[in-house]
Design a protein around this motif. Structure first.
Motif, mmCIF file in Angstrom:
data_model
loop_
_atom_site.group_PDB
_atom_site.id
_atom_site.type_symbol
_atom_site.label_atom_id
_atom_site.label_comp_id
_atom_site.label_asym_id
_atom_site.label_seq_id
_atom_site.Cartn_x
_atom_site.Cartn_y
_atom_site.Cartn_z
ATOM 1 N N ARG A 1 -30.791 -22.877 -47.505
ATOM 2 C CA ARG A 1 -29.663 -23.233 -48.304
ATOM 3 C C ARG A 1 -28.590 -23.938 -47.221
ATOM 4 O O ARG A 1 -28.270 -23.108 -46.106
ATOM 5 C CB ARG A 1 -28.980 -22.205 -48.878
ATOM 6 C CG ARG A 1 -27.414 -22.322 -49.447
ATOM 7 C CD ARG A 1 -26.900 -20.980 -50.115
ATOM 8 N NE ARG A 1 -25.960 -21.388 -50.917
ATOM 9 C CZ ARG A 1 -24.661 -21.159 -50.296
ATOM 10 N NH1 ARG A 1 -24.436 -20.670 -49.144
ATOM 11 N NH2 ARG A 1 -23.414 -21.455 -50.991
ATOM 12 N N GLU B 1 -24.282 -28.583 -51.895
ATOM 13 C CA GLU B 1 -24.985 -27.640 -51.572
ATOM 14 C C GLU B 1 -26.438 -28.096 -51.763
ATOM 15 O O GLU B 1 -26.800 -28.474 -53.010
ATOM 16 C CB GLU B 1 -24.559 -26.333 -52.503
ATOM 17 C CG GLU B 1 -25.842 -25.218 -52.125
ATOM 18 C CD GLU B 1 -25.238 -23.849 -53.083
ATOM 19 O OE1 GLU B 1 -24.033 -23.991 -53.200
ATOM 20 O OE2 GLU B 1 -26.030 -23.144 -53.378
ATOM 21 N N THR C 1 -24.517 -29.095 -56.556
ATOM 22 C CA THR C 1 -25.787 -28.476 -56.230
ATOM 23 C C THR C 1 -26.934 -29.538 -56.407
ATOM 24 O O THR C 1 -27.259 -29.815 -57.359
ATOM 25 C CB THR C 1 -25.940 -27.249 -56.762
ATOM 26 O OG1 THR C 1 -24.844 -26.384 -56.664
ATOM 27 C CG2 THR C 1 -27.288 -26.502 -56.390
ATOM 28 N N VAL D 1 -24.933 -26.026 -46.922
ATOM 29 C CA VAL D 1 -23.623 -26.585 -47.652
ATOM 30 C C VAL D 1 -22.974 -27.420 -46.763
ATOM 31 O O VAL D 1 -22.783 -27.201 -45.587
ATOM 32 C CB VAL D 1 -22.805 -25.313 -48.003
ATOM 33 C CG1 VAL D 1 -21.526 -25.844 -48.583
ATOM 34 C CG2 VAL D 1 -23.508 -24.374 -48.829
#
Length: 285
Positions: A204, A217, A4, A206
């Motif tokens: 967001r 991410e 992330t 991914v």
């Protein structure tokens, strides 16, 4: 395992890697502009408002637009372009692959380029919206004023906060996109949602790849500015709005076309501001 990372992208702050801004070639493959439509739109605006040759590209990214304007602006005579960005990878790519302009490292939310003075500041692809707070936006506008010659222009193209009043088409479901780059197929799944309290459009994304690498991410956000709010902010910062409308522009559907081409249309300075993109031209008072 999913890695992330976060950050504002190539124009703001934030620590951590970013799959696109740390790989400028991948960025250009993901967001191609072979006709340099964004730069040509900007040049059309600059010419319509009789801007001088000195141009600052704020949040210049890979340097595609800055280089085109440097070499082909002002009816082929070229402009004197300086670009700045916060991403070292983007700046290195710009210097190597889109030479001509001077490329500097600076933060959009408050920058000091010494005694440099420009006839116009250009801010494309929603870069202005990486100013998330009122203080950050004020810092950007104050920096622009400091470096603009009297009567200089601020030209910006960005998402339109008003579009999300009553509309959910961009929020209802994730969007999937794939591309093959350097023999690897990468797929991104992007989800958008509105953070009403912060007045942000959050994203967001991914990434997965078919080379066995772990998913990545990423999180980012844009400030949601409404047209009347933007007028007031600019007035307070010492700008007079000349144009504020939803297009046509380089990211609209259908997109802006140069005069004389099929589909070409000149915007109305006070046209509607209802679409998903907002186009701003303001003059330093």
């Amino acid at each position: 395992m999913t890695a992330t990372v976060s950050g504002h992208g190539s124009t703001g702050g934030g620590a951590g890697d970013n799959l696109l801004t740390d790989r400028p070639e991948l960025y250009e493959a993901q967001f191609p502009d072979p006709q340099r439509l964004a730069a040509r739109w900007a040049e059309d605006v600059l010419c319509r408002h009789a801007a001088g040759p000195r141009l600052l590209d704020a949040g210049c990214g890979t340097g595609r637009d800055a280089a085109w304007l440097h070499h082909h602006g002002r009816h082929g005579r070229g402009r004197r372009v300086t670009g700045f960005d916060l991403s070292p990878a983007m700046l290195a790519h710009a210097r190597a692959h889109h030479p001509g302009p001077e490329y500097l490292a600076a933060d959009l939310r408050g920058f000091d380029l010494g005694r440099c003075v420009f006839d116009a500041v250009l801010c494309l692809d929603s870069a202005l919206l990486y100013c998330h707070s009122n203080d950050e936006l004020a810092g950007f506008l104050a920096s622009c004023r400091r470096h603009l010659a009297p009567g200089g222009l601020l030209i910006a193209e960005m998402r339109n906060g008003a579009y999300f009043l009553g509309r959910t088409d961009l929020l209802d479901a994730p969007r999937t996109r794939s591309l093959t780059w350097q023999g690897v197929t990468r797929t991104s799944v992007t989800t958008l949602w509105v953070d009403r309290a912060a007045q942000l459009l959050r994203r967001r994304r991914v990434w997965t790849a078919d080379d066995g690498s772990p998913p990545v991410e990423q999180h980012s956000a844009w400030r949601l500015l409404f047209p009347q709010e933007l007028r007031q902010v600019l007035r307070t910062a010492g700008f007079r709005v000349l144009e504020l409308h939803d297009g046509p522009g380089p990211r609209t559907d259908p997109p802006w076309r140069p005069g004389g081409e099929p589909g070409a249309a000149a915007p109305s300075p006070d046209g509607p501001a209802d679409g998903d993109r907002l186009h701003l031209v303001a003059r330093a008072a």
